[in-house]
Enzyme design. Structure first.
Site, PDB file in Angstrom:
ATOM      1  N   LYS A  21      19.472  37.458 -21.135  1.00 50.64           N
ATOM      2  CA  LYS A  21      19.829  36.070 -20.782  1.00 50.64           C
ATOM      3  C   LYS A  21      21.296  35.949 -20.366  1.00 50.64           C
ATOM      4  O   LYS A  21      22.147  36.729 -20.778  1.00 50.64           O
ATOM      5  CB  LYS A  21      19.467  35.136 -21.942  1.00 50.64           C
TER       6      LYS A  21
ATOM      7  N   ARG B 231      11.528  38.681 -28.377  1.00 42.70           N
ATOM      8  CA  ARG B 231      10.895  38.685 -27.041  1.00 42.70           C
ATOM      9  C   ARG B 231      11.825  39.441 -26.097  1.00 42.70           C
ATOM     10  O   ARG B 231      12.916  38.964 -25.798  1.00 42.70           O
ATOM     11  CB  ARG B 231      10.690  37.236 -26.605  1.00 42.70           C
TER      12      ARG B 231
HETATM   13  N1  HH2 Z   1      12.386  32.682 -22.612  1.00 46.65           N
HETATM   14  C1  HH2 Z   1      11.862  32.715 -21.365  1.00 46.65           C
HETATM   15  C2  HH2 Z   1      10.506  32.442 -21.160  1.00 46.65           C
HETATM   16  N2  HH2 Z   1       9.676  32.175 -22.197  1.00 46.65           N
HETATM   17  N3  HH2 Z   1       9.345  31.889 -24.513  1.00 46.65           N
HETATM   18  C3  HH2 Z   1       9.833  31.842 -25.751  1.00 46.65           C
HETATM   19  N4  HH2 Z   1       9.036  31.565 -26.795  1.00 46.65           N
HETATM   20  N5  HH2 Z   1      11.168  32.075 -26.013  1.00 46.65           N
HETATM   21  C4  HH2 Z   1      12.057  32.352 -25.012  1.00 46.65           C
HETATM   22  O1  HH2 Z   1      13.253  32.525 -25.298  1.00 46.65           O
HETATM   23  C5  HH2 Z   1      11.565  32.408 -23.670  1.00 46.65           C
HETATM   24  C6  HH2 Z   1      10.177  32.153 -23.452  1.00 46.65           C
HETATM   25  C7  HH2 Z   1      12.745  33.029 -20.207  1.00 46.65           C
HETATM   26  O2  HH2 Z   1      12.732  34.391 -19.923  1.00 46.65           O
HETATM   27  P1  HH2 Z   1      11.811  35.089 -18.823  1.00 46.65           P
HETATM   28  O3  HH2 Z   1      10.369  34.961 -19.143  1.00 46.65           O
HETATM   29  O4  HH2 Z   1      12.289  36.483 -18.653  1.00 46.65           O
HETATM   30  O5  HH2 Z   1      12.155  34.333 -17.477  1.00 46.65           O
HETATM   31  P2  HH2 Z   1      11.418  33.215 -16.615  1.00 46.65           P
HETATM   32  O6  HH2 Z   1      11.242  31.999 -17.465  1.00 46.65           O
HETATM   33  O7  HH2 Z   1      12.377  32.994 -15.465  1.00 46.65           O
HETATM   34  O8  HH2 Z   1      10.092  33.762 -16.163  1.00 46.65           O
END
Ligand code: HH2
Length: 257
Positions: A203, A239
């Protein structure tokens, strides 16, 4: 928890796993590397993102879940009841909703019907605008109060309390200082009595800490350090995108415990 985003625009792995075969391969590799579950998502929630329809989300995730059925424990990262229902039918075990059942209250019933595990996450605002000047009087107590209220809502909707984990939502309507404060005082969230999931991996907050004020992602080294700290402070689900590096770091932590 490994992360596979089947999206063109996720902030750190956008476009990498758009092909179902590649996405399923990545999930299988994460499982072999030590992930207990892999979170599959078909919609980016990065700051500024617009959202996609349920049809498009299903088009992205269904071929991936079909390939993982019976092989890899899957979590579905969605805020939509229709998407969760199909994913649960295809064997997903956990519903990870970054809106904590606010975007689609019908999602709670779907999770309850399937006796699914659930992750309820805190977010201030919505992805499109959430990083425009987020403000709190006391970020930790406000996040705790929110999670407690959503936990009660989920239980009232029929989800068993012992199926639910909570997540402070690092980077979701929060400045660098808000994120750090939540991690420093994770004990306040642990006092809610449910396991905590924390997502720090890659992040931008980490990129800012290591010296780039305009960072949109953070390095793996910083992700691992932050995950180890979160683990030592009581987080039970991390995660992460880089499973092997995190599994190795946690093996050392456990050996020293
Ligand atoms: N962060 C992201 C997405 N989903 N779910 C939970 N429970 N907690 C988190 O911190 C979280 C999440 C963001 O990361 P990422 O999936 O890599 O990116 P994007 O939302 O751009 O697909």
């Amino acid at each position: 928890m490994g992360v596979v985003n089947v999206t063109p625009d996720s902030f750190s792995d956008g476009g990498v796993h758009l092909d179902a075969e590649v996405a399923a391969g990545a999930a299988r590799r994460m499982f072999e590397e030590g992930a207990a579950i892999v979170d599959v998502g078909g919609e980016s929630t990065r700051p500024g993102s617009e959202g996609v329809t349920a049809e498009e989300e299903l088009r992205r995730i269904v071929p991936v879940l079909e390939r993982l059925q019976g092989l890899v424990p899957v979590s579905i990262d969605t805020a939509k009841a229709a998407v969760a229902r199909r994913a649960l039918e295809l064997g997903a075990e956990l519903v990870n909703d970054v809106t904590a059942f606010r975007a689609d209250p019908g999602l709670a019933e779907v999770a309850a019907e399937h006796d699914a595990y659930v992750c309820l996450m805190h977010m201030q605002g919505e992805p499109r605008t959430m990083q425009t000047d987020p403000r709190y009087d006391d970020v930790v107590s406000e996040v705790a109060a929110f999670l407690e209220e959503r936990l009660r809502f989920a239980v009232a909707s029929g989800v068993r309390e012992d199926r639910i984990c909570l997540d402070p939502g690092i980077g979701f309507g929060k400045t660098l200082e808000h994120n750090l404060e939540l991690l420093r005082r994770l004990d306040v969230l642990l006092a809610l009595g449910r396991p905590l999931l924390v997502g720090l991996s890659r992040k931008s907050t980490l990129g800012k800490i290591v010296g780039d004020p305009a960072a949109t992602t953070g390095p793996v080294s910083a992700s691992v350090a932050a995950a180890v700290v979160a683990y030592e402070r009581g987080a039970t689900i991390l995660r992460v995108h880089d499973v092997r590096q995190h599994a190795e770091a946690l093996a050392v932590v456990r050996a020293l415990a």
